[in-house]
Design an enzyme around this catalytic site. Structure first.
Site, PDB file in Angstrom:
ATOM      1  N   HIS A  55       0.492  -0.995  -0.494  1.00 29.11           N
ATOM      2  CA  HIS A  55       0.160   0.012   0.163  1.00 29.11           C
ATOM      3  C   HIS A  55       0.850   0.803  -0.368  1.00 29.11           C
ATOM      4  O   HIS A  55       2.082   1.325   0.428  1.00 29.11           O
ATOM      5  CB  HIS A  55      -1.053   0.078   1.447  1.00 29.11           C
ATOM      6  CG  HIS A  55      -0.606   0.343   2.924  1.00 29.11           C
ATOM      7  ND1 HIS A  55      -0.163  -1.537   3.257  1.00 29.11           N
ATOM      8  CD2 HIS A  55       0.222   0.841   3.101  1.00 29.11           C
ATOM      9  CE1 HIS A  55       0.559  -0.759   4.721  1.00 29.11           C
ATOM     10  NE2 HIS A  55       0.881   0.413   4.438  1.00 29.11           N
TER      11      HIS A  55
HETATM   12  P1  TYD Z   1      -1.935  -2.703   7.217  1.00 25.21           P
HETATM   13  O1  TYD Z   1      -1.002  -1.104   7.875  1.00 25.21           O
HETATM   14  O2  TYD Z   1      -2.720  -3.492   5.905  1.00 25.21           O
HETATM   15  O3  TYD Z   1      -0.982  -4.253   7.621  1.00 25.21           O
HETATM   16  P2  TYD Z   1       0.487  -4.557   7.138  1.00 25.21           P
HETATM   17  O4  TYD Z   1       0.805  -3.298   5.819  1.00 25.21           O
HETATM   18  O5  TYD Z   1       1.737  -4.503   7.675  1.00 25.21           O
HETATM   19  O6  TYD Z   1       0.101  -5.696   6.023  1.00 25.21           O
HETATM   20  O7  TYD Z   1      -2.881  -3.021   8.643  1.00 25.21           O
HETATM   21  C1  TYD Z   1      -3.079  -4.821   8.966  1.00 25.21           C
HETATM   22  C2  TYD Z   1      -4.420  -4.693   9.703  1.00 25.21           C
HETATM   23  O8  TYD Z   1      -4.070  -3.916  11.386  1.00 25.21           O
HETATM   24  C3  TYD Z   1      -5.117  -3.711   9.363  1.00 25.21           C
HETATM   25  O9  TYD Z   1      -6.763  -4.458   9.936  1.00 25.21           O
HETATM   26  C4  TYD Z   1      -5.659  -2.295  10.338  1.00 25.21           C
HETATM   27  C5  TYD Z   1      -4.692  -2.399  11.242  1.00 25.21           C
HETATM   28  N1  TYD Z   1      -3.741  -1.606  11.571  1.00 25.21           N
HETATM   29  C6  TYD Z   1      -4.115  -0.513  12.941  1.00 25.21           C
HETATM   30  O10 TYD Z   1      -5.714  -0.863  13.145  1.00 25.21           O
HETATM   31  N2  TYD Z   1      -3.387   0.206  13.408  1.00 25.21           N
HETATM   32  C7  TYD Z   1      -2.499   0.431  12.836  1.00 25.21           C
HETATM   33  O11 TYD Z   1      -1.958   1.442  13.349  1.00 25.21           O
HETATM   34  C8  TYD Z   1      -2.322  -0.003  11.762  1.00 25.21           C
HETATM   35  C9  TYD Z   1      -0.730   0.217  11.115  1.00 25.21           C
HETATM   36  C10 TYD Z   1      -2.802  -0.945  11.455  1.00 25.21           C
END
Ligand code: TYD
Length: 138
Positions: A55
């Site tokens: 992302h």
């Molecule tokens: P995401 O940022 O998509 O993870 P990655 O890029 O590491 O694969 O986040 C994973 C999940 O965690 C998503 O459901 C959102 C949640 N999340 C939060 O609730 N708060 C946060 O600060 C972060 C980074 C993620």
């Protein structure tokens, strides 16, 4: 927030105070971390070889540290791409807004520490690569 390029992202060498009992590295907002730190999170228990990320953010700036182990970070601004290996806890990778990032090839036991300039906001995410690339070519 102006869009940035992968050339705005890079490794920031961090301090390390070493003694017989180990090392300590200190991170300070607006000092060696070039923004106010509003959120800290860490990824752990990641199966070896697994990938995360996939992302970009509109406003968020982050510093990513391999607090333990190693992984690769692929950065893509829609035009240029680069891959950075993080494998030392005394190096941080600055990732500016409007950069697509993928965290690849985690070593088993790796800990990915992330310092973030803003609180969590799902509206700040761009999660579709084709949409992101389209937006960067507007
Ligand atoms: P995401 O940022 O998509 O993870 P990655 O890029 O590491 O694969 O986040 C994973 C999940 O965690 C998503 O459901 C959102 C949640 N999340 C939060 O609730 N708060 C946060 O600060 C972060 C980074 C993620």
């Amino acid at each position: 927030m102006p869009r940035s390029s992968v050339f705005d992202c890079g490794i920031i060498p961090l301090n390390k105070i070493h003694n017989r009992a180990g090392n300590i590295t200190i991170l300070e907002g607006r000092n060696n971390v070039p923004f106010d730190i509003r959120r800290v999170y860490y990824l752990y228990d990641i199966p070896g070889g697994e990938s995360r990320g996939g992302h970009a953010h509109k406003e968020l700036t982050q510093m990513i540290v391999a607090a333990s182990g190693a992984f690769n970070v692929l950065l893509n601004d829609g035009k240029n791409q680069k891959i950075v290996t993080l494998n030392r806890p005394d190096y941080g990778l600055l990732v500016t807004p409007w950069i697509w990032r993928e965290l690849l090839n985690f070593s088993s036991g790796a800990i990915c520490l992330v310092l973030a300039s803003h609180k969590y906001d799902e509206n700040d995410y761009m999660r579709d690569l084709n949409d992101f690339i389209g937006l960067t070519h507007d």
